[in-house]
Design an enzyme around this catalytic site. Structure first.
Site, PDB file in Angstrom:
ATOM      1  N   GLU A  40      96.042  65.503  73.375  1.00 60.30           N
ATOM      2  CA  GLU A  40      95.179  64.696  72.176  1.00 60.30           C
ATOM      3  C   GLU A  40      93.454  65.279  72.313  1.00 60.30           C
ATOM      4  O   GLU A  40      93.104  65.388  71.296  1.00 60.30           O
ATOM      5  CB  GLU A  40      95.125  63.312  72.628  1.00 60.30           C
ATOM      6  CG  GLU A  40      96.253  62.968  72.578  1.00 60.30           C
ATOM      7  CD  GLU A  40      96.097  61.099  73.295  1.00 60.30           C
ATOM      8  OE1 GLU A  40      96.731  60.609  72.466  1.00 60.30           O
ATOM      9  OE2 GLU A  40      95.504  60.745  74.151  1.00 60.30           O
ATOM     10  N   GLU A  89     103.594  60.748  77.754  1.00 60.96           N
ATOM     11  CA  GLU A  89     103.219  59.140  78.281  1.00 60.96           C
ATOM     12  C   GLU A  89     104.330  58.264  78.433  1.00 60.96           C
ATOM     13  O   GLU A  89     104.915  57.516  79.502  1.00 60.96           O
ATOM     14  CB  GLU A  89     102.406  58.287  77.979  1.00 60.96           C
ATOM     15  CG  GLU A  89     100.697  58.865  77.310  1.00 60.96           C
ATOM     16  CD  GLU A  89     100.640  59.909  76.962  1.00 60.96           C
ATOM     17  OE1 GLU A  89      99.109  60.105  77.193  1.00 60.96           O
ATOM     18  OE2 GLU A  89     101.676  60.869  76.717  1.00 60.96           O
TER      19      GLU A  89
END
Length: 254
Positions: free
Chosen positions: A108, A128
């Site tokens: 990110e 994740e």
């Protein structure tokens, strides 16, 4: 210090400096990163930022998972200061030098930058899902914009990494170079951007971000309005004068 800021002329290099932990970010590091970004935005002499990680193995593997249980409630976790938001909020251009793992929040962070260059040893992942959650700093939207919905779904639903060559094929990075050439290549690119008029560079960045969020007609009108703002600056007048005189322009950010 776990976050370093090195300013050389108009280029500031921000380094996540926790290589023994693969540059995993603690809340304290997130605060330090935000402070560095605030300084970059506030200093008119700095025109471009570079974000990278210390060591040869990792750019950033996201948040230090051991720190996540420290939040007292889910609501406190929801409202934490997010380091990806801080990078996206930077007005000035920022280039990611991805030197190794860019996983989770590190992916990110890289996508929050305007341009990404990668070492041949870099890998990218949204892991994740393997731990029971998903990214929370624009991971899905930014991936879909960068690599397309199908490739984004592959990364998000498997959590498996892709290498730098595939990242370039998919459009996630613009250039892949040997590890020892990464920072020189990024510095060269940053220097080229820093030589451009800073108001126009920041306006171009804002316009590009807006283009993703606006319908086409509104995006074109917004671009035209921003063009008018740029045309009223002293730098634009200098650009026209230098073109007429066949000399190199000198831009001062006015």
């Amino acid at each position: 210090m776990d976050v370093l800021l090195d300013v050389a002329g108009p280029v500031a290099v921000i380094t996540l400096n926790r290589p023994a932990k693969l540059n995993a970010i603690t809340p304290e590091m997130a605060d330090a990163l935000r402070a560095c970004l605030d300084r970059v935005d506030a200093d008119p002499a700095i025109r471009v930022a570079v974000l990278t990680g210390a060591g040869e193995r990792s750019f950033c593997v996201g948040s230090d998972i051991r720190e996540l249980d420290a939040y007292a409630t889910p609501w406190e976790f929801r409202n934490r200061g997010d380091y990806g938001d801080a990078v996206r909020a930077l007005r000035k251009p920022i280039v990611a030098a991805v030197n190794g793992y860019a996983y989770g929040g590190g992916l990110e962070l890289a996508m929050a930058c305007d341009i990404r260059l990668a070492a041949t040893t870099a890998t990218f992942a949204a892991p994740e899902i393997k731990l029971g959650w998903i990214g929370g700093s624009g991971q899905s939207a930014l991936l879909a914009h960068s690599v397309g919905p199908g490739n984004a779904a592959t990364m998000l639903l498997t959590g498996d990494p892709i290498d730098a060559a595939r990242a370039k094929d998919w459009g996630l990075v613009t250039e892949v170079v040997p590890p020892d050439e990464l920072l020189p290549a990024v510095r060269e690119l940053a220097g080229k951007i820093a030589a451009r008029p800073p108001i126009a560079a920041q306006t171009a960045k804002a316009n590009l971000r807006a283009a993703y969020a606006m319908p086409l007609d509104q995006a074109i009108q917004y671009e035209r309005d921003l063009q008018t703002v740029c045309m009223a600056t002293a730098d634009a007048a200098e650009g026209r004068a230098a073109f007429a005189a066949r000399r190199e322009p000198v831009f001062e950010g006015r």
